[in-house]
Design a protein around this motif. Structure first.
Motif, PDB file in Angstrom:
ATOM      1  N   ALA A 103       0.840  -1.196   0.000  1.00 40.72           N
ATOM      2  CA  ALA A 103       0.000   0.000   0.000  1.00 40.72           C
ATOM      3  C   ALA A 103       0.874   1.244   0.000  1.00 40.72           C
ATOM      4  O   ALA A 103       1.936   1.282   0.630  1.00 40.72           O
ATOM      5  CB  ALA A 103      -0.911   0.008   1.225  1.00 40.72           C
ATOM      6  N   ARG A 104       0.425   2.267  -0.731  1.00 42.15           N
ATOM      7  CA  ARG A 104       1.115   3.549  -0.717  1.00 42.15           C
ATOM      8  C   ARG A 104       0.186   4.610  -1.281  1.00 42.15           C
ATOM      9  O   ARG A 104      -0.623   4.349  -2.172  1.00 42.15           O
ATOM     10  CB  ARG A 104       2.422   3.496  -1.523  1.00 42.15           C
ATOM     11  CG  ARG A 104       3.279   4.747  -1.286  1.00 42.15           C
ATOM     12  CD  ARG A 104       4.692   4.579  -1.794  1.00 42.15           C
ATOM     13  NE  ARG A 104       5.462   5.769  -1.500  1.00 42.15           N
ATOM     14  CZ  ARG A 104       6.112   5.994  -0.378  1.00 42.15           C
ATOM     15  NH1 ARG A 104       6.114   5.078   0.576  1.00 42.15           N
ATOM     16  NH2 ARG A 104       6.784   7.112  -0.197  1.00 42.15           N
ATOM     17  N   ASP A 105       0.300   5.814  -0.712  1.00 40.92           N
ATOM     18  CA  ASP A 105      -0.518   6.945  -1.153  1.00 40.92           C
ATOM     19  C   ASP A 105      -2.005   6.623  -1.067  1.00 40.92           C
ATOM     20  O   ASP A 105      -2.810   7.052  -1.909  1.00 40.92           O
ATOM     21  CB  ASP A 105      -0.152   7.359  -2.579  1.00 40.92           C
ATOM     22  CG  ASP A 105       1.290   7.793  -2.723  1.00 40.92           C
ATOM     23  OD1 ASP A 105       1.894   8.173  -1.692  1.00 40.92           O
ATOM     24  OD2 ASP A 105       1.832   7.728  -3.836  1.00 40.92           O
ATOM     25  N   GLY A 106      -2.380   5.855  -0.049  1.00 37.46           N
ATOM     26  CA  GLY A 106      -3.784   5.571   0.187  1.00 37.46           C
ATOM     27  C   GLY A 106      -4.394   4.534  -0.738  1.00 37.46           C
ATOM     28  O   GLY A 106      -5.619   4.355  -0.728  1.00 37.46           O
ATOM     29  N   ARG A 107      -3.573   3.829  -1.516  1.00 35.70           N
ATOM     30  CA  ARG A 107      -4.112   2.825  -2.430  1.00 35.70           C
ATOM     31  C   ARG A 107      -3.337   1.518  -2.302  1.00 35.70           C
ATOM     32  O   ARG A 107      -2.184   1.503  -1.895  1.00 35.70           O
ATOM     33  CB  ARG A 107      -4.065   3.340  -3.876  1.00 35.70           C
ATOM     34  CG  ARG A 107      -5.044   4.494  -4.108  1.00 35.70           C
ATOM     35  CD  ARG A 107      -5.158   4.855  -5.586  1.00 35.70           C
ATOM     36  NE  ARG A 107      -4.011   5.612  -6.060  1.00 35.70           N
ATOM     37  CZ  ARG A 107      -3.890   6.060  -7.314  1.00 35.70           C
ATOM     38  NH1 ARG A 107      -4.846   5.814  -8.206  1.00 35.70           N
ATOM     39  NH2 ARG A 107      -2.819   6.743  -7.673  1.00 35.70           N
ATOM     40  N   GLN A 108      -4.026   0.441  -2.674  1.00 31.44           N
ATOM     41  CA  GLN A 108      -3.447  -0.900  -2.581  1.00 31.44           C
ATOM     42  C   GLN A 108      -3.002  -1.337  -3.963  1.00 31.44           C
ATOM     43  O   GLN A 108      -3.816  -1.638  -4.829  1.00 31.44           O
ATOM     44  CB  GLN A 108      -4.484  -1.882  -2.016  1.00 31.44           C
ATOM     45  CG  GLN A 108      -3.906  -3.214  -1.607  1.00 31.44           C
ATOM     46  CD  GLN A 108      -3.030  -3.116  -0.357  1.00 31.44           C
ATOM     47  OE1 GLN A 108      -3.234  -2.255   0.488  1.00 31.44           O
ATOM     48  NE2 GLN A 108      -2.047  -3.990  -0.246  1.00 31.44           N
ATOM     49  N   TRP A 109      -1.683  -1.381  -4.177  1.00 27.78           N
ATOM     50  CA  TRP A 109      -1.130  -1.602  -5.507  1.00 27.78           C
ATOM     51  C   TRP A 109      -0.885  -3.071  -5.839  1.00 27.78           C
ATOM     52  O   TRP A 109      -0.631  -3.407  -6.997  1.00 27.78           O
ATOM     53  CB  TRP A 109       0.171  -0.823  -5.655  1.00 27.78           C
ATOM     54  CG  TRP A 109      -0.032   0.656  -5.541  1.00 27.78           C
ATOM     55  CD1 TRP A 109       0.099   1.411  -4.415  1.00 27.78           C
ATOM     56  CD2 TRP A 109      -0.459   1.542  -6.570  1.00 27.78           C
ATOM     57  NE1 TRP A 109      -0.209   2.732  -4.682  1.00 27.78           N
ATOM     58  CE2 TRP A 109      -0.546   2.845  -6.007  1.00 27.78           C
ATOM     59  CE3 TRP A 109      -0.756   1.390  -7.918  1.00 27.78           C
ATOM     60  CZ2 TRP A 109      -0.915   3.962  -6.738  1.00 27.78           C
ATOM     61  CZ3 TRP A 109      -1.134   2.503  -8.658  1.00 27.78           C
ATOM     62  CH2 TRP A 109      -1.206   3.775  -8.068  1.00 27.78           C
ATOM     63  N   ALA A 110      -0.954  -3.932  -4.843  1.00 28.86           N
ATOM     64  CA  ALA A 110      -0.734  -5.358  -5.078  1.00 28.86           C
ATOM     65  C   ALA A 110      -1.320  -6.137  -3.914  1.00 28.86           C
ATOM     66  O   ALA A 110      -1.678  -5.573  -2.871  1.00 28.86           O
ATOM     67  CB  ALA A 110       0.758  -5.658  -5.229  1.00 28.86           C
ATOM     68  N   LEU A 111      -1.399  -7.456  -4.080  1.00 25.31           N
ATOM     69  CA  LEU A 111      -1.865  -8.352  -3.039  1.00 25.31           C
ATOM     70  C   LEU A 111      -0.704  -9.213  -2.559  1.00 25.31           C
ATOM     71  O   LEU A 111       0.139  -9.635  -3.363  1.00 25.31           O
ATOM     72  CB  LEU A 111      -2.969  -9.266  -3.576  1.00 25.31           C
ATOM     73  CG  LEU A 111      -4.189  -8.599  -4.201  1.00 25.31           C
ATOM     74  CD1 LEU A 111      -5.127  -9.669  -4.763  1.00 25.31           C
ATOM     75  CD2 LEU A 111      -4.919  -7.727  -3.191  1.00 25.31           C
ATOM     76  N   PRO A 112      -0.637  -9.514  -1.265  1.00 26.26           N
ATOM     77  CA  PRO A 112       0.450 -10.359  -0.749  1.00 26.26           C
ATOM     78  C   PRO A 112       0.188 -11.831  -1.073  1.00 26.26           C
ATOM     79  O   PRO A 112      -0.564 -12.510  -0.387  1.00 26.26           O
ATOM     80  CB  PRO A 112       0.417 -10.091   0.753  1.00 26.26           C
ATOM     81  CG  PRO A 112      -1.001  -9.696   1.035  1.00 26.26           C
ATOM     82  CD  PRO A 112      -1.500  -8.996  -0.196  1.00 26.26           C
ATOM     83  N   ILE A 113       0.814 -12.310  -2.121  1.00 22.50           N
ATOM     84  CA  ILE A 113       0.610 -13.692  -2.547  1.00 22.50           C
ATOM     85  C   ILE A 113       1.539 -14.657  -1.819  1.00 22.50           C
ATOM     86  O   ILE A 113       1.251 -15.843  -1.684  1.00 22.50           O
ATOM     87  CB  ILE A 113       0.806 -13.803  -4.075  1.00 22.50           C
ATOM     88  CG1 ILE A 113       0.277 -15.140  -4.602  1.00 22.50           C
ATOM     89  CG2 ILE A 113       2.258 -13.573  -4.486  1.00 22.50           C
ATOM     90  CD1 ILE A 113       0.223 -15.223  -6.112  1.00 22.50           C
ATOM     91  N   ASP A 114       2.667 -14.154  -1.299  1.00 16.89           N
ATOM     92  CA  ASP A 114       3.709 -14.961  -0.677  1.00 16.89           C
ATOM     93  C   ASP A 114       4.255 -14.167   0.502  1.00 16.89           C
ATOM     94  O   ASP A 114       4.406 -12.945   0.410  1.00 16.89           O
ATOM     95  CB  ASP A 114       4.809 -15.230  -1.722  1.00 16.89           C
ATOM     96  CG  ASP A 114       6.057 -15.884  -1.163  1.00 16.89           C
ATOM     97  OD1 ASP A 114       6.299 -17.045  -1.499  1.00 16.89           O
ATOM     98  OD2 ASP A 114       6.815 -15.211  -0.425  1.00 16.89           O
TER      99      ASP A 114
END
Length: 382
Positions: A103-114
């Motif tokens: 997460a950065r700048d109030g947005r979620q840019w990826a999902l934790p897959i590992d």
């Protein structure tokens, strides 16, 4: 027919569960074709993202790239594609700071897959001669000295990238202070690492975690490794296999957080399809089922706490959960990756005794302040 192309890093821990997912997912989406390619571990951790984002719909990557991704809006934020309930689920199902790391700048840019962090490891058949796994630096040194009397060693991956990771684990970094790692903390950490290195296998200087673990299962001369990123695959092997444990620090705190996220390129022509597939891969159901069975190391806390998952992996997840839950999330501002790359060989040199701690500390803190100023020119830098 829609075709999604994804890019993984070249280890079964990453590509195993991705390859295994394609057929069951296509059975539910017969109009979809999925292809996964691979790149080296170095490219995953330190390579350039730009070319990959041009060529692929989905990319598995290292979280410190998030600053560059957010500043350039290089990936599709997941926020608009998730309900509030789903967001809360991912937040609650995060191992340590894994969810927050993307997460950065109030947005979620990826999902934790590992999910991963630095943990301890050992050959149980060798360690039994010396007692239980160490829980402090003093225990590590005592074990190392006793092992040396028997012609055996500790292990410590010390290629520059891992040397830098070791300093971040032991150096008590302060992201927003005047000093990133104080002179006193750097001196203490480098001294500890020199002590361990002196009792470690001579090959350690050329080892990353994979090379270290490969050596441990193929030979009988490395008893214990106090700090290295964990790989469940070595715990799941038939004999000889490794067992994993929490890091030997106070309260097992400070282990550098690693792992991987899955993001969708902003240039994809199949945005919704890529988002849906990423959400499937990161769902608690797949993470504690097919993901683990195919050799993956899930990002889902539910998977880490699952009794069946731990039974199938010799308690890899339960035995290291304390470390990852209190692990250290390194900075993710734009420019941190460049700072990391420049620091790594200097830290390796300091551990080898070729560079003084004073010289390292002065350079490291000055360069860190510069990286923060480059990321935010309006920021006041001491």
């Amino acid at each position: 027919m829609t075709k999604l192309r994804g890019l993984a890093w070249d280890h079964v821990r990453c590509w195993g569960p991705l390859d295994a997912s394609t057929e069951p997912y296509r059975a539910m989406h017969p109009d979809l074709e999925i292809e996964w390619d691979r790149r080296s571990l170095y490219e995953f951790g330190e390579g350039a993202l730009g070319p990959a984002l041009e060529a692929y719909d989905l990319i598995v990557f290292d979280h410190p790239f998030i600053g560059e991704i957010a500043s350039g809006e290089l990936m599709v934020p997941f926020d608009a594609f998730m309900s509030d309930d789903l967001k809360r689920h991912f937040q609650q199902d995060s191992t340590g700071a894994s969810w927050r790391s993307y997460a950065r700048d109030g947005r979620q840019w990826a999902l934790p897959i590992d999910a991963a962090c630095q943990v301890a490891s050992y050959r149980p058949d060798l360690l039994t001669r010396y007692g239980s796994a160490p829980t402090s630096h003093e225990d590590v040194i005592d074990l190392g000295r006793r092992a040396r009397k028997d012609g055996k060693w500790l292990g410590l991956p010390l290629v520059p990238t891992d040397a830098m990771c070791l300093l971040l684990t032991l150096g008590n970094p302060q992201e927003h202070g005047d000093e990133f790692i104080s002179k006193d903390d750097a001196d203490r950490a480098i001294t500890q690492l020199r002590d361990i290195a002196a009792l470690s296998h001579p090959g350690s200087a050329t080892w990353n975690p994979i090379r270290c673990y490969d050596h441990m299962v193929a030979n009988e001369d490395v008893v214990y490794v106090p700090f290295a990123f964990g790989y469940v695959n070595y715990s799941s092997k038939s004999a000889p296999y490794l067992r994993f444990a929490d890091v030997p620090t106070q309260n097992s705190a400070g282990a550098l957080l690693g792992g991987a996220g899955i993001g969708v390129s902003a240039r994809t022509k199949h945005r919704q399809a890529a988002i849906d597939y990423a959400l499937y891969l990161c769902s608690a159901e797949y993470q504690r089922g097919g993901y683990v069975k195919a050799g993956g190391q899930p990002g889902s806390l539910a998977a880490w706490q699952d009794d069946g998952v731990n039974a199938s992996t010799r308690d890899f997840f339960g035995a290291t959960l304390k470390s990852i839950q209190s692990s250290y999330l390194r900075p993710t501002h734009p420019g941190f990756m460049a700072f990391f790359r420049e620091c790594a060989p200097r830290v390796a040199s300091a551990i080898a005794g070729e560079t003084s701690v004073h010289e390292l500390s002065e350079w490291l803190n000055r360069r860190y302040r510069e990286s923060r100023l480059e990321a935010d020119p309006q920021r006041s830098v001491a």
